[in-house]
Design a protein around this motif. Structure first.
Motif, PDB file in Angstrom:
ATOM      1  N   GLY A  61       0.794  -1.227   0.000  1.00 32.41           N
ATOM      2  CA  GLY A  61       0.000   0.000   0.000  1.00 32.41           C
ATOM      3  C   GLY A  61       0.826   1.277   0.000  1.00 32.41           C
ATOM      4  O   GLY A  61       0.273   2.365  -0.010  1.00 32.41           O
ATOM      5  N   SER A  62       2.144   1.161   0.005  1.00 34.83           N
ATOM      6  CA  SER A  62       2.972   2.368   0.015  1.00 34.83           C
ATOM      7  C   SER A  62       3.123   2.919  -1.400  1.00 34.83           C
ATOM      8  O   SER A  62       2.992   2.189  -2.376  1.00 34.83           O
ATOM      9  N   ILE A  63       3.380   4.200  -1.498  1.00 38.27           N
ATOM     10  CA  ILE A  63       3.599   4.829  -2.790  1.00 38.27           C
ATOM     11  C   ILE A  63       4.914   5.582  -2.737  1.00 38.27           C
ATOM     12  O   ILE A  63       5.371   5.987  -1.670  1.00 38.27           O
ATOM     13  N   LYS A  64       5.539   5.779  -3.891  1.00 37.57           N
ATOM     14  CA  LYS A  64       6.827   6.442  -3.907  1.00 37.57           C
ATOM     15  C   LYS A  64       6.668   7.933  -3.640  1.00 37.57           C
ATOM     16  O   LYS A  64       5.610   8.512  -3.880  1.00 37.57           O
ATOM     17  N   ARG A  65       7.728   8.533  -3.157  1.00 37.25           N
ATOM     18  CA  ARG A  65       7.711   9.942  -2.810  1.00 37.25           C
ATOM     19  C   ARG A  65       7.434  10.789  -4.054  1.00 37.25           C
ATOM     20  O   ARG A  65       7.994  10.567  -5.107  1.00 37.25           O
ATOM     21  N   GLY A  66       6.555  11.754  -3.908  1.00 38.32           N
ATOM     22  CA  GLY A  66       6.222  12.642  -5.003  1.00 38.32           C
ATOM     23  C   GLY A  66       5.136  12.115  -5.936  1.00 38.32           C
ATOM     24  O   GLY A  66       4.661  12.834  -6.799  1.00 38.32           O
ATOM     25  N   PHE A  67       4.737  10.854  -5.766  1.00 42.86           N
ATOM     26  CA  PHE A  67       3.717  10.268  -6.631  1.00 42.86           C
ATOM     27  C   PHE A  67       2.343  10.786  -6.226  1.00 42.86           C
ATOM     28  O   PHE A  67       2.018  10.837  -5.050  1.00 42.86           O
ATOM     29  N   GLU A  68       1.558  11.184  -7.214  1.00 41.82           N
ATOM     30  CA  GLU A  68       0.206  11.642  -6.949  1.00 41.82           C
ATOM     31  C   GLU A  68      -0.760  10.617  -7.509  1.00 41.82           C
ATOM     32  O   GLU A  68      -0.678  10.234  -8.670  1.00 41.82           O
ATOM     33  N   VAL A  69      -1.664  10.169  -6.685  1.00 40.19           N
ATOM     34  CA  VAL A  69      -2.584   9.100  -7.049  1.00 40.19           C
ATOM     35  C   VAL A  69      -3.599   9.611  -8.069  1.00 40.19           C
ATOM     36  O   VAL A  69      -4.134  10.708  -7.947  1.00 40.19           O
ATOM     37  N   TYR A  70      -3.822   8.824  -9.109  1.00 39.38           N
ATOM     38  CA  TYR A  70      -4.851   9.099 -10.120  1.00 39.38           C
ATOM     39  C   TYR A  70      -5.883   8.003  -9.973  1.00 39.38           C
ATOM     40  O   TYR A  70      -5.572   6.813 -10.075  1.00 39.38           O
ATOM     41  N   GLU A  71      -7.128   8.389  -9.747  1.00 37.32           N
ATOM     42  CA  GLU A  71      -8.154   7.433  -9.324  1.00 37.32           C
ATOM     43  C   GLU A  71      -8.654   6.491 -10.407  1.00 37.32           C
ATOM     44  O   GLU A  71      -9.309   5.496 -10.107  1.00 37.32           O
ATOM     45  N   TYR A  72      -8.343   6.750 -11.665  1.00 40.81           N
ATOM     46  CA  TYR A  72      -8.809   5.877 -12.739  1.00 40.81           C
ATOM     47  C   TYR A  72      -7.712   4.905 -13.150  1.00 40.81           C
ATOM     48  O   TYR A  72      -6.570   5.301 -13.344  1.00 40.81           O
ATOM     49  N   PRO A  73      -8.053   3.606 -13.322  1.00 40.56           N
ATOM     50  CA  PRO A  73      -7.033   2.624 -13.723  1.00 40.56           C
ATOM     51  C   PRO A  73      -6.735   2.710 -15.221  1.00 40.56           C
ATOM     52  O   PRO A  73      -7.395   3.435 -15.965  1.00 40.56           O
ATOM     53  N   ASP A  74      -5.776   1.950 -15.647  1.00 42.18           N
ATOM     54  CA  ASP A  74      -5.377   1.920 -17.057  1.00 42.18           C
ATOM     55  C   ASP A  74      -6.164   0.840 -17.791  1.00 42.18           C
ATOM     56  O   ASP A  74      -5.646  -0.222 -18.123  1.00 42.18           O
ATOM     57  N   THR A  75      -7.431   1.104 -18.051  1.00 41.42           N
ATOM     58  CA  THR A  75      -8.283   0.164 -18.773  1.00 41.42           C
ATOM     59  C   THR A  75      -9.114   0.935 -19.801  1.00 41.42           C
ATOM     60  O   THR A  75      -9.360   2.139 -19.631  1.00 41.42           O
ATOM     61  N   PRO A  76      -9.585   0.264 -20.854  1.00 37.77           N
ATOM     62  CA  PRO A  76     -10.464   0.939 -21.826  1.00 37.77           C
ATOM     63  C   PRO A  76     -11.768   1.431 -21.194  1.00 37.77           C
ATOM     64  O   PRO A  76     -12.278   2.490 -21.548  1.00 37.77           O
ATOM     65  N   ASP A  77     -12.286   0.665 -20.230  1.00 37.41           N
ATOM     66  CA  ASP A  77     -13.517   1.084 -19.549  1.00 37.41           C
ATOM     67  C   ASP A  77     -13.294   2.368 -18.754  1.00 37.41           C
ATOM     68  O   ASP A  77     -14.185   3.221 -18.678  1.00 37.41           O
ATOM     69  N   ALA A  78     -12.107   2.502 -18.173  1.00 35.21           N
ATOM     70  CA  ALA A  78     -11.814   3.715 -17.410  1.00 35.21           C
ATOM     71  C   ALA A  78     -11.742   4.922 -18.333  1.00 35.21           C
ATOM     72  O   ALA A  78     -12.197   6.012 -17.967  1.00 35.21           O
ATOM     73  N   LEU A  79     -11.214   4.753 -19.541  1.00 34.43           N
ATOM     74  CA  LEU A  79     -11.164   5.860 -20.498  1.00 34.43           C
ATOM     75  C   LEU A  79     -12.572   6.293 -20.881  1.00 34.43           C
ATOM     76  O   LEU A  79     -12.867   7.495 -20.960  1.00 34.43           O
ATOM     77  N   ILE A  80     -13.449   5.338 -21.076  1.00 34.70           N
ATOM     78  CA  ILE A  80     -14.854   5.655 -21.383  1.00 34.70           C
ATOM     79  C   ILE A  80     -15.489   6.388 -20.209  1.00 34.70           C
ATOM     80  O   ILE A  80     -16.212   7.376 -20.379  1.00 34.70           O
ATOM     81  N   ALA A  81     -15.186   5.929 -18.993  1.00 34.99           N
ATOM     82  CA  ALA A  81     -15.728   6.585 -17.798  1.00 34.99           C
ATOM     83  C   ALA A  81     -15.200   8.006 -17.651  1.00 34.99           C
ATOM     84  O   ALA A  81     -15.933   8.914 -17.250  1.00 34.99           O
ATOM     85  N   VAL A  82     -13.932   8.219 -17.989  1.00 30.95           N
ATOM     86  CA  VAL A  82     -13.348   9.559 -17.900  1.00 30.95           C
ATOM     87  C   VAL A  82     -14.011  10.479 -18.912  1.00 30.95           C
ATOM     88  O   VAL A  82     -14.331  11.629 -18.600  1.00 30.95           O
TER      89      VAL A  82
END
Length: 182
Positions: A61-82
């Motif tokens: 669950g850790s993230i690298k320093r300076g990383f900003e979370v983007y709530e949409y995953p890398d899927t075609p459905d997510a692009l349609i949702a965006v």
């Protein structure tokens, strides 16, 4: 006679001193920790890690320093949702200085394929290296979908998330929408 003893004594001392000297391995060390490190060798296994592993994984669950979370995953459905969500840039309208920077970033990262006017006729397309690069006027896009594609990539276009910060990606998305409206 005294001079013979003196010469013999000096020769004896010279032999004694020179016999103890070894250039390959000195007899003394000024600071032994500097000659013989106690640290671990690069890429070597160490007993400090559990199970003899060569390294440890980051905590779950850790993230690298300076990383900003983007709530949409890398899927075609997510692009349609965006696209359906019609996301807008959180930066708001860009200042003149930000517009210049957005244009410069676009020309560095995007114009080589998409063209300076956003018509899909960049240098690589005109030279025949890539075919089918879309122009922005023909596409149903919004700022959120552009940001999503720049973040994750789409088809032949790779992700630019490592080259551009989140703010810069939003700036480029806003600039692309300006190109589309022209």
């Amino acid at each position: 006679m005294k001079s013979i003893y003196k010469i013999a004594f000096l020769v004896g001392i010279t032999i004694l001193v020179s016999s103890c000297k070894d250039d390959a391995q000195p007899n003394y060390q000024y600071m032994p920790n500097m000659y013989e490190p106690v640290s671990y060798g690069t890429y070597s296994q160490a007993a400090v890690f559990k199970g003899g592993k060569e390294g440890q994984l980051p905590a779950e669950g850790s993230i690298k320093r300076g990383f900003e979370v983007y709530e949409y995953p890398d899927t075609p459905d997510a692009l349609i949702a965006v696209k359906a969500a019609n996301l807008k840039s959180p930066l708001g309208p860009l200042s003149d200085k930000e517009k210049e920077k957005a244009k410069a970033l676009y020309e560095i990262y995007c114009a080589i394929c998409h063209g300076n006017a956003g018509d899909g006729q960049g240098k690589l397309v005109t030279q025949g290296k890539f075919l089918g690069v879309p122009g922005y006027k023909d596409r149903e896009i919004n700022e959120g979908s552009i940001f999503h594609v720049v973040t994750y990539g789409l088809n032949n276009m790779g992700s630019h998330a490592n080259q551009l910060s989140k703010k810069e990606r939003w700036m480029v998305a806003t600039y692309v929408m300006e190109l589309k409206s022209k």
